[in-house]
Design an enzyme around this catalytic site. Structure first.
Site, PDB file in Angstrom:
ATOM      1  N   CYS A  38       0.869  -1.179   0.000  1.00 61.04           N
ATOM      2  CA  CYS A  38       0.000   0.000   0.000  1.00 61.04           C
ATOM      3  C   CYS A  38       0.902   1.224   0.000  1.00 61.04           C
ATOM      4  O   CYS A  38       2.120   1.112   0.157  1.00 61.04           O
ATOM      5  CB  CYS A  38      -0.929  -0.019   1.208  1.00 61.04           C
ATOM      6  SG  CYS A  38      -0.058  -0.231   2.767  1.00 61.04           S
ATOM      7  N   THR A  83       5.836   6.490  -6.468  1.00 54.90           N
ATOM      8  CA  THR A  83       6.738   7.230  -7.363  1.00 54.90           C
ATOM      9  C   THR A  83       6.470   8.738  -7.361  1.00 54.90           C
ATOM     10  O   THR A  83       7.370   9.506  -7.687  1.00 54.90           O
ATOM     11  CB  THR A  83       6.635   6.708  -8.811  1.00 54.90           C
ATOM     12  OG1 THR A  83       5.287   6.852  -9.262  1.00 54.90           O
ATOM     13  CG2 THR A  83       7.060   5.260  -8.908  1.00 54.90           C
ATOM     14  N   HIS A 187       2.902  -7.141  -8.166  1.00 57.11           N
ATOM     15  CA  HIS A 187       1.746  -7.420  -9.021  1.00 57.11           C
ATOM     16  C   HIS A 187       2.046  -8.486 -10.097  1.00 57.11           C
ATOM     17  O   HIS A 187       1.691  -8.317 -11.282  1.00 57.11           O
ATOM     18  CB  HIS A 187       1.250  -6.122  -9.673  1.00 57.11           C
ATOM     19  CG  HIS A 187       1.262  -4.935  -8.726  1.00 57.11           C
ATOM     20  ND1 HIS A 187       0.989  -5.057  -7.381  1.00 57.11           N
ATOM     21  CD2 HIS A 187       1.539  -3.609  -8.927  1.00 57.11           C
ATOM     22  CE1 HIS A 187       1.093  -3.849  -6.805  1.00 57.11           C
ATOM     23  NE2 HIS A 187       1.426  -2.967  -7.714  1.00 57.11           N
ATOM     24  N   ASP A 263      -2.917  -2.368  -2.477  1.00 59.72           N
ATOM     25  CA  ASP A 263      -2.442  -1.324  -3.397  1.00 59.72           C
ATOM     26  C   ASP A 263      -3.171   0.003  -3.185  1.00 59.72           C
ATOM     27  O   ASP A 263      -3.084   0.911  -4.005  1.00 59.72           O
ATOM     28  CB  ASP A 263      -2.529  -1.732  -4.880  1.00 59.72           C
ATOM     29  CG  ASP A 263      -1.705  -0.798  -5.773  1.00 59.72           C
ATOM     30  OD1 ASP A 263      -0.632  -0.368  -5.336  1.00 59.72           O
ATOM     31  OD2 ASP A 263      -2.150  -0.466  -6.883  1.00 59.72           O
ATOM     32  N   ASN A 268      -3.195   5.754 -10.418  1.00 58.76           N
ATOM     33  CA  ASN A 268      -3.294   5.681 -11.893  1.00 58.76           C
ATOM     34  C   ASN A 268      -4.322   4.700 -12.445  1.00 58.76           C
ATOM     35  O   ASN A 268      -4.183   4.275 -13.595  1.00 58.76           O
ATOM     36  CB  ASN A 268      -1.932   5.342 -12.522  1.00 58.76           C
ATOM     37  CG  ASN A 268      -0.873   6.356 -12.154  1.00 58.76           C
ATOM     38  OD1 ASN A 268      -1.087   7.542 -12.310  1.00 58.76           O
ATOM     39  ND2 ASN A 268       0.264   5.886 -11.642  1.00 58.76           N
TER      40      ASN A 268
HETATM   41  O1  LIG Z   1       0.786   0.895 -11.894  1.00 56.00           O
HETATM   42  C1  LIG Z   1       0.907   1.974 -11.281  1.00 56.00           C
HETATM   43  O2  LIG Z   1       0.586   3.077 -11.760  1.00 56.00           O
HETATM   44  C2  LIG Z   1       1.521   1.956  -9.944  1.00 56.00           C
HETATM   45  C3  LIG Z   1       2.165   3.103  -9.483  1.00 56.00           C
HETATM   46  C4  LIG Z   1       2.840   3.063  -8.310  1.00 56.00           C
HETATM   47  C5  LIG Z   1       3.635   4.200  -7.844  1.00 56.00           C
HETATM   48  O3  LIG Z   1       3.473   5.296  -8.399  1.00 56.00           O
HETATM   49  O4  LIG Z   1       4.446   4.002  -6.920  1.00 56.00           O
HETATM   50  O5  LIG Z   1       2.843   1.945  -7.539  1.00 56.00           O
HETATM   51  C6  LIG Z   1       2.171   0.821  -7.912  1.00 56.00           C
HETATM   52  O6  LIG Z   1       2.227  -0.156  -7.163  1.00 56.00           O
HETATM   53  C7  LIG Z   1       1.500   0.826  -9.152  1.00 56.00           C
END
Ligand SMILES: O=C(O)c1cc(C(=O)O)oc(=O)c1
Length: 310
Positions: A38, A83, A187, A263, A268
């Site tokens: 998460c 991110t 994932h 998650d 997104n």
């Molecule tokens: O598929 C994604 O957009 C996504 C983005 C992020 C993140 O921005 O960290 O993390 C995830 O687990 C999945």
């Protein structure tokens, strides 16, 4: 009602906010279950979003994460650096600090990080770094830089969490299999679930796990991977049918090396935002016995992230 993005940031145009008032899961989680994937977002006014981010989310705070944890019936969280915060881990570290030991973290670091900073993060509850290869989320980092980081975090007993698209696995194979740590795949390596579960692409992922006992997988994100649906909304108890055979195969082949996470707050997503209570109801579809559920939700994540509690 739309949710705010504080701190003077402007939310990405087609952003979907996390789901308000999720239902109570019908599936009762076993005691000491861990939500092992998460995130938190900001809030932007306290923890500003990173200049290099590829999206600007709505805020999703530590308190909101704890409320969801308690509502769904999880005991603990593993918070993965999102991110949109780049390599500024303060929002994630704040969750760990406020969790009373009930959260561990996965950080994003640059090679410039000092050993002292790594030590401090370890003391705070960080247990790994994330390497992201999904091009829409991050700029490219050279592999020698990543390998240098991996060799510096290995002595702390940390893991490397990798996020990539299934089509990129062949090109990344040599790098992944050279990593000196436990490796945790986000994932399921994003399989294309319109392809056969027994086809060459997913078979390569299974081979990756079969041949490398240090590789684990999160069997998470059916809401992201599904093409057919139906979505986990409006009481749906049989959501994301096309993802079930993929996740089930990983759980049944590698019962001691799988993890599950919500998650939340689901960065997104483009076509719907799931009801997190119904997402929990998806778990028994992929871990079909009490024994598999206990491993997936309790034994594996606690052994991995809270070994000292044994
Ligand atoms: O598929 C994604 O957009 C996504 C983005 C992020 C993140 O921005 O960290 O993390 C995830 O687990 C999945």
């Amino acid at each position: 009602m739309t949710k705010p993005t504080s701190g003077g940031f402007t939310k990405t145009g087609d952003w979907l906010d996390w789901y308000s008032n999720p239902s109570k899961p019908r599936f009762q989680l076993p005691p000491n279950a861990v939500d092992a994937h998460c995130h938190v977002f900001g809030p932007g006014e306290v923890f500003p979003y990173a200049p290099e981010r590829k999206y600007t989310p709505c805020d999703a705070s530590a308190d909101q994460l704890f409320a969801l944890r308690d509502h769904l019936g999880f005991a603990k969280n593993v918070v993965v650096q999102a991110t949109c915060h780049g390599a500024d881990n303060s929002a994630m570290l704040d969750v760990l600090k406020r969790s009373n030991g009930k959260a561990r973290g996965i950080a994003t670091v640059r090679r410039s990080i000092s050993d002292n900073e790594l030590q401090d993060m370890h003391a705070a509850g960080v247990r790994g770094v994330r390497f992201n290869f999904v091009k829409r989320l991050v700029d490219f980092t050279p592999k020698d830089e990543l390998m240098e980081i991996a060799s510096r975090i290995a002595p702390l007993g940390w893991q490397v969490v990798i996020y990539f698209e299934s089509v990129d696995l062949p090109e990344l194979w040599d790098f992944f299999t050279a990593l000196p740590t436990t490796v945790v795949v986000d994932h399921m390596g994003r399989p294309d679930v319109t392809k056969p579960v027994g086809g060459p692409e997913f078979e390569l992922f299974l081979k990756f796990m079969r041949q490398h006992e240090n590789v684990w997988s999160k069997v998470s994100c059916p809401e992201r991977l599904s093409v057919s649906g139906p979505p986990a909304l409006n009481g749906e108890q049989h959501a994301y049918r096309d993802v079930v055979p993929f996740a089930r195969k990983v759980v049944e082949n590698f019962p001691d090396r799988v993890l599950w996470g919500t998650d939340w707050p689901h960065p997104n997503l483009k076509n719907h935002m799931p009801d997190d209570g119904l997402l929990v109801d998806f778990i028994p579809e992929i871990a079909t016995t009490k024994e598999l559920q206990q491993k997936l939700l309790v034994d594996n994540p606690n052994r991995m992230y809270w070994p000292e509690e044994k």
